[in-house]
Design an enzyme around this catalytic site. Structure first.
Site, mmCIF file in Angstrom:
data_model
loop_
_atom_site.group_PDB
_atom_site.id
_atom_site.type_symbol
_atom_site.label_atom_id
_atom_site.label_comp_id
_atom_site.label_asym_id
_atom_site.label_seq_id
_atom_site.Cartn_x
_atom_site.Cartn_y
_atom_site.Cartn_z
ATOM 1 N N LYS A 102 6.335 -0.739 -0.862
ATOM 2 C CA LYS A 102 6.461 -2.003 -1.596
ATOM 3 C C LYS A 102 6.108 -1.750 -3.049
ATOM 4 O O LYS A 102 5.165 -1.011 -3.348
ATOM 5 C CB LYS A 102 5.524 -3.031 -0.946
ATOM 6 C CG LYS A 102 5.424 -4.354 -1.670
ATOM 7 C CD LYS A 102 4.556 -5.340 -0.855
ATOM 8 C CE LYS A 102 4.188 -6.572 -1.666
ATOM 9 N NZ LYS A 102 3.279 -7.479 -0.941
ATOM 10 N N ASP A 138 0.077 -5.877 4.356
ATOM 11 C CA ASP A 138 0.492 -5.326 3.061
ATOM 12 C C ASP A 138 -0.746 -4.737 2.394
ATOM 13 O O ASP A 138 -1.581 -5.468 1.859
ATOM 14 C CB ASP A 138 1.089 -6.429 2.168
ATOM 15 C CG ASP A 138 2.462 -6.902 2.659
ATOM 16 O OD1 ASP A 138 2.727 -6.783 3.881
ATOM 17 O OD2 ASP A 138 3.252 -7.371 1.828
ATOM 18 N N LYS A 165 10.256 -2.959 0.015
ATOM 19 C CA LYS A 165 10.008 -4.352 -0.353
ATOM 20 C C LYS A 165 9.874 -4.442 -1.866
ATOM 21 O O LYS A 165 9.011 -3.795 -2.465
ATOM 22 C CB LYS A 165 8.736 -4.873 0.331
ATOM 23 C CG LYS A 165 8.410 -6.323 -0.053
ATOM 24 C CD LYS A 165 7.303 -6.891 0.834
ATOM 25 C CE LYS A 165 6.810 -8.233 0.291
ATOM 26 N NZ LYS A 165 5.670 -8.754 1.069
#
Lengths: 477, 350
Positions: free
Chosen positions: B250, B187, B286
């Protein structure tokens, strides 16, 4: 993986106690009617809901007399601040009984519970709150220091927003010191009769609000009655013309809110996702039973193919079915007659050469249903581009330049609503100035507020409802 | 009651001509028609110029704030009950990236979290495992050991999380360390400063460099939407990340408020939907930060189903970055199974 399918989430019908038969509301009492009773039907099933009294000429006479007596003796002389208390009380009761009203509206009209719960009932209450605020401030509305009421108002309302149209008519009339005789539509009388109960609960003096139910004969008798000072009508242009002829040459004041053939103008620089949302909502909100529906999509030719694909994809996510299910987006067509009219106009669209499309959609077997429908390749001369369909049907036309967009949007005998979708403010203002429509929305559609005047140009009628301008329709100015 | 329709809830079907894409409307963007993004299903390996990126991103259609928020609010009113809710709760559990990103994290804390990730509720053996455990790079080893062979991913924030204010070499070293310790998902945060300064090329090249360093590992790109300010920029940042090779976009680090909000996630879902229509490649979304209740999670699933389509309802395409959410999902699951609300003492507080 399991498919993500919503389970049915029906609102309970127990929220409302349906009676087998309903009477008229005259002089604060429920009474029988002289005419042959009629049956109101649940559009989603086609099953009868209740028997409703028909007011004949004598009943209309009684109602007008009750309204006159109340206006002269009680409501007219009452100070505005006292009238306001009643209106505030009605508004609060509408909120308190909102679930009951929403369920009844959905059962009688066929509209999704999401809309009656989130739009119709809250807006109806808002109209009473708003006009309650005006009742003691009429001297500051720009019509002189002490504007007088007109007297007795005859109000005839349509079936598409039964309770909301009642609120649009009754709230300003009462705030200005008039009393009313209201005739709800033949297919949707029940929420008006529940409103009569709300009036009793609010201790509204008898005769201030009278409700007469029935068919066209009742409406004619009411509009033609000598004792009426004001006629307010919302409905079809055809009936509006008849009323105008009846009222011509009399002392009666007249406001008409009639049909429409609204256009949504989508420019290439629009915020496309939100424009898709607005176009779909503009056309299919309330099954398209909206006088200001955006039933024409005018899209700039350079993005037309892509935009129509996006509209189709969004239409495919509309959930059509049981109006009482909280997840339903599109409910039932209000009546067999309206379904026949929509079916006929859609067939005419195909015959005239437009291309018809609907998403795959399982419609219930019983009741009155019409799948959301899109027509592409529509020409300005086609019936589906000119006549009000008043159903879930969207016609797509294209334009090349802003000037052409304005010309095509104005190419209609109506002039009620329009929407402009563009991220460029200067263009939005340029276009809005040139549209001949009573309401022009920018980057939104079907947004209503009691403070915003609503009404039409041309064959969409005259007079305004809502806002300061709406007060003029119920004052002797 | 007589039979009624099930409704027009067919799958949205996007069939845009690939040569046009969502930027077709805007002038000046035809030089970067999305055909140049690469063949269907693959990521472009071409280097882009600053001007090209600007034309691509500024040619995207705008987002109307009022309309986007109204759409998200309307979808929040969907009612997910009974069997649908039970399925959705399990689906949401399988989408959780169980996260701990504290200065006080220890190997013990991470091991406890991993045990919970594998078997979220020992009292209910049919509860699915979560998607991944998300930790700082120096704790990846502990997580990888604890999760070995369990089918739960090891995700690590990297690239100088959460601010992203470090030289590229340091960011790549961060990524390399996480991968070497066994991370299967990275991430990364974008350089919001460069993005807001209009230096799209710098952001693009950083993502491409991390993408290259990741190899087979899954790359999620954190946009930190709370620092971008407008939905227009959220959409641009999402396209920038997708174009540079992100597997997921995300919302947030969880260290900045606001974190994930329904309208922001709506805009991301529209972006991945349009990107697939233009290129054929499906990118995941996400939602991270501030999602604590089952009700919130179900609203995001409704958003995904009705915006990107039901084929986004899989842990490969939709994730929740959360820590407290899992316990609420487990409590709701017990309530659905037993009809009795069991309270927080019945689920592990790890």
């Amino acid at each position: 993986m399991d498919v993500f399918e919503y389970a049915p989430a029906p609102e309970s019908r127990d929220a409302v106690r349906l009676r087998a038969s309903y009477g008229l509301f005259v002089g604060g009492e429920f009474t029988g009617g002289g005419g042959a009773p009629f049956t109101t039907v649940e559009p989603a099933t086609g099953e009868p809901l209740a028997e409703v009294a028909t007011a004949d000429a004598a009943d209309v006479d009684r109602a007008v007399a009750a309204a006159r007596a109340a206006q002269t003796a009680v409501w007219g002389p009452m100070p505005g601040r006292e009238r306001a208390k009643y209106l505030f009380r009605i508004a609060r009761i509408l909120q308190e009984r909102s679930r009951e009203l929403a369920v009844l509206e959905t059962i009688d009209n066929g509209k999704p519970i999401r809309e009656s719960r989130d739009v119709d009932v809250p807006l109806a209450a808002a109209h009473f709150f708003y006009h309650a605020g005006w009742a003691d401030k009429l001297g500051h509305a720009g019509f002189g220091p002490d504007p007088r009421p007109l007297g007795v108002a005859a109000q005839v309302i349509p079936w598409n927003f039964p309770l909301l149209m009642l609120a649009w008519k009754v709230a300003p009339a009462l705030a200005c010191g008039n009393t009313v005789v209201l005739k709800p539509a033949e297919t949707t009388p029940l929420t008006a009769l529940l409103f009569a109960d709300v009036c009793r609960q609010a201790d509204l003096p008898p005769g201030v609000v009278n409700i007469v139910t029935g068919g066209p004969g009742t409406g004619r008798a009411l509009v033609a009655h000598d004792g009426v000072d004001k006629v307010a009508f919302t409905g079809s242009t055809e009936v509006g013309r008849e009323i105008a002829r009846t009222v011509a040459g009399t002392r009666k004041r007249l406001t008409l809110e009639l049909g429409g053939k609204g256009a949504n103008l989508v420019f290439a620089d629009a915020a496309l996702d939100e424009a898709v949302e607005g176009v779909v909502d503009g056309a299919f909100f309330n099954q398209g039973h909206v006088c200001c529906a955006g039933s024409r999509l005018l899209v700039q030719e350079s993005i037309a193919d892509e935009f129509v694909e996006r509209v189709k994809a969004r239409m495919a996510t509309l959930r059509v079915g049981d109006p009482l299910d909280k997840n339903t987006d599109v409910g039932a067509v209000n009546s067999a007659a309206q379904l026949a009219r929509v079916t006929d106009l859609a067939a005419a669209g195909e015959r005239e050469g437009a291309e018809r499309w609907s998403p795959p959609c399982a419609l219930p077997e019983h009741g009155f249903w019409f799948a959301p429908t899109l027509f592409t390749g529509v020409a300005g001369a086609h019936r589906i581009a000119r006549e009000e369909v008043f159903g879930p049907v969207l016609s797509v036309l294209t334009f090349r330049t802003p000037a052409e967009a304005v010309a095509k949007a104005n190419d209609t005998s109506y002039g009620l609503s329009a929407g402009i979708w563009s991220e460029k403010g200067s263009r939005t203002l340029w276009v809005a100035e040139r549209l001949r429509a009573g309401v022009v929305w920018a980057n939104t559609f079907n947004r209503f507020d009691p403070a915003a005047p609503f009404g039409g140009y041309k064959e969409s009628g005259h007079g305004r409802e809502g806002g300061r301008h709406g007060l003029a329709a119920y004052l002797d100015v | 009651m007589p039979d009624r329709g099930r409704g027009c809830d067919a799958e949205p079907l996007f069939v845009f001509p690939v040569a046009r894409g969502p930027s077709a409307a805007a002038p000046g963007t035809d030089v970067v028609a999305p055909t140049s993004l690469g063949d269907a299903g693959t990521v472009s390996t071409e280097t882009r110029g600053q001007a090209e990126l600007r034309a691509l991103l500024r040619g995207l259609p705008g987002v109307d704030r009022v309309g986007a928020e109204a759409r998200a609010a309307r979808l929040a009113a969907r009612s997910v009950k009974a069997a649908a809710k039970a399925r959705a709760v399990d689906l949401a559990i399988s989408m959780v990236d169980l996260t701990t990103l504290e200065g006080a994290d220890t190997p013990g804390r991470v091991r406890a979290l991993c045990a919970k990730a594998l078997r979220p509720d020992p009292g209910q053996p049919d509860v699915p495992s979560v998607a991944a455990v998300c930790v700082y790079p120096d704790l990846v080893g502990a997580a990888a050991d604890a999760l070995a062979g369990g089918g739960v991913g090891v995700a690590s924030v990297a690239t100088a999380f959460p601010a992203g204010r470090a030289p590229l070499a340091a960011k790549l070293a961060d990524v390399g360390a996480a991968l070497a310790a066994g991370a299967t998902e990275i991430d990364m945060v974008i350089d919001r400063g460069a993005f807001l300064a209009g230096d799209y090329l710098k952001v693009h090249e950083e993502i491409r460099a991390v993408r290259a360093a990741c190899g087979a590992a899954h790359l999620k790109v954190i946009l930190e939407t709370g620092e971008l300010g407008t939905y227009d920029d959220v959409r641009r940042a999402a396209w920038l990340a997708m174009d540079a090779g992100a597997d997921f976009v995300k919302t947030s680090t969880g260290k900045v408020a606001p974190a994930a909000t329904p309208p922001v996630v709506l805009v991301l879902l529209e972006a991945v939907r349009d990107y697939r229509a233009a290129t054929g490649r499906a990118v995941g979304v996400k939602a991270a930060g501030g999602i604590r209740t089952t009700k919130d999670a179900l609203r995001y699933l409704v958003l995904a189903a009705e915006t990107a389509g039901r084929d986004w309802l899989t842990p490969d395409r939709f994730r929740f970055g959360a820590s407290a959410l899992l316990n609420d999902l487990l409590m709701q699951r017990r309530t659905l199974a037993t009809g009795v609300y069991s309270g927080p003492d019945r689920v592990a507080q790890d």
